[in-house]
Design an enzyme around this catalytic site. Structure first.
Site, PDB file in Angstrom:
ATOM      1  N   THR A  15      36.575  33.473  33.793  1.00  0.00           N
ATOM      2  CA  THR A  15      37.814  33.891  33.146  1.00  0.00           C
ATOM      3  C   THR A  15      38.832  32.768  33.052  1.00  0.00           C
ATOM      4  O   THR A  15      39.569  32.667  32.063  1.00  0.00           O
ATOM      5  CB  THR A  15      38.429  35.090  33.906  1.00  0.00           C
ATOM      6  N   THR A  94      35.173  35.510  38.458  1.00  0.00           N
ATOM      7  CA  THR A  94      35.414  36.307  39.662  1.00  0.00           C
ATOM      8  C   THR A  94      34.327  37.332  39.948  1.00  0.00           C
ATOM      9  O   THR A  94      34.168  37.751  41.095  1.00  0.00           O
ATOM     10  CB  THR A  94      36.767  37.032  39.566  1.00  0.00           C
TER      11      THR A  94
END
EC number: 3.5.1.1
Length: 330
Positions: A15, A94
């Site tokens: 991300t 993540t």
């Protein structure tokens, strides 16, 4: 502890570096230029030299595989041994960051440099993003000085690479170290075949949670699927359906065939201690080895490293039960 002088930044995707596409957010190249621009705009001047390398292909970490862990290990070892880098920062998505942190903790045993992983919940440049705060915090930590080994910096916290887990799908402080009981015995030394510079290969692993209604034939199908090891997520302190003789026999038969059987607790806190209950002792007697207070991520990463190093089942069981890098003992 020593301050890093020559940092290697390994950008794997995730991300933190994603940009918007017609199909949604996706990993994008060119993060080095964005990082240098941010450093210049924020007036930050790192106290060390640094170089960034992009992994190919860049990944949404939901697509992470064992081969990617091995590629990371190789890139890190080359950067340290050939490139003269004395610290490593891994930029990672993540979703599987805690799995990668655990895997690298065992793949890089004996490497005498700090390895720090970070990422973000929102892309760099997005309104209110945590990306630059996490990246800046990681850089500051490395500049102040870090111990060797793998750690995670996220949401203002520094966490042990072989103890960390993701607890929240949205919060900026989404990672933590759950309070697992860690009273394991430390290995006196790391054997040569488990050190960072030794060959590794992929391993077929499976995770099987125990639950009311699990049938012996269901478990047997997993055990006979060609896996080299199965991680059982047991109840409480390591209990299971001890009155299900067919299930116990399936476990025993698998162990005789050479499948490594490891056990951790389903509970967020605590550990496996087989002898508390007869229901735990029967699982131990069927061939399970205790993972103590290891998290799922740590147990899988450790199984991958042990079996991927070519250890036989008996040797892998022995080292699985010993603390190698803080996963089992404080």
């Amino acid at each position: 502890m020593r301050a890093v002088q020559n940092l290697f930044v390994l950008y794997t995707g995730g991300t933190i570096g994603m940009l918007q596409t017609a199909e949604g957010l996706a990993p994008a190249s060119g993060f080095e230029a964005r990082m240098r621009g941010w450093l210049a705009d924020s007036g930050r001047t790192p106290s060390f030299a640094w170089r960034l390398q992009e992994m190919q292909p860049l990944l949404d970490s939901a697509n992470m595989q064992q081969a990617n862990w091995l590629a990371m290990r190789d890139a890190i070892v080359e950067a340290v041994e050939q490139g003269g880098h004395d610290g490593v920062l891994v930029l990672h998505g993540t979703d599987t960051l805690s799995y990668t942190a655990a895997a690298l903790s065992f793949l890089l045993l004996g490497l005498d440099v700090p390895v720090l992983l970070t990422g973000s919940m929102l892309p760099a440049g997005a309104p209110g993003s945590d990306a630059w705060a996490n990246l800046g915090g990681a850089l500051d930590a490395l500049g102040r000085g870090e111990v060797s080994g793998v750690q995670v910096f996220f949401g203002g916290q520094q966490l042990h690479g072989a103890r960390v887990t993701k607890r929240h799908s949205e919060a900026f402080d989404s990672f933590c170290e759950p309070h697992r009981d860690r009273h394991g015995v430390r290995a006196e030394q790391i054997p040569q075949q488990l050190r960072y510079n030794q060959p590794r290969q992929p391993v077929r692993l499976a995770v099987q949670p125990l639950f009311p209604g699990l049938q012996a034939e269901q478990l047997d199908a997993v055990l006979k699927s060609g896996v080299q090891a199965v991680l059982l997520e047991c109840y409480g302190s390591g209990t299971g359906p001890s009155d299900n003789q067919a299930l116990l026999e399936a476990l025993g038969a698998a162990r005789k065939r050479g499948v490594l059987l490891a056990a951790i607790s389903q509970c967020y806190e605590g550990s496996v201690v087989f002898d508390i209950y007869a229901a735990g002792s029967r699982l131990r007697d069927a061939g399970l080895v205790s993972g103590g207070g290891m998290t799922r991520e740590a147990a899988l990463g450790k199984l991958f490293a042990l079996l991927g190093a070519g250890l036989d089942v008996a040797e892998a069981e022995r080292w699985f039960a010993l603390d190698l890098c803080g996963e089992l003992a404080e």
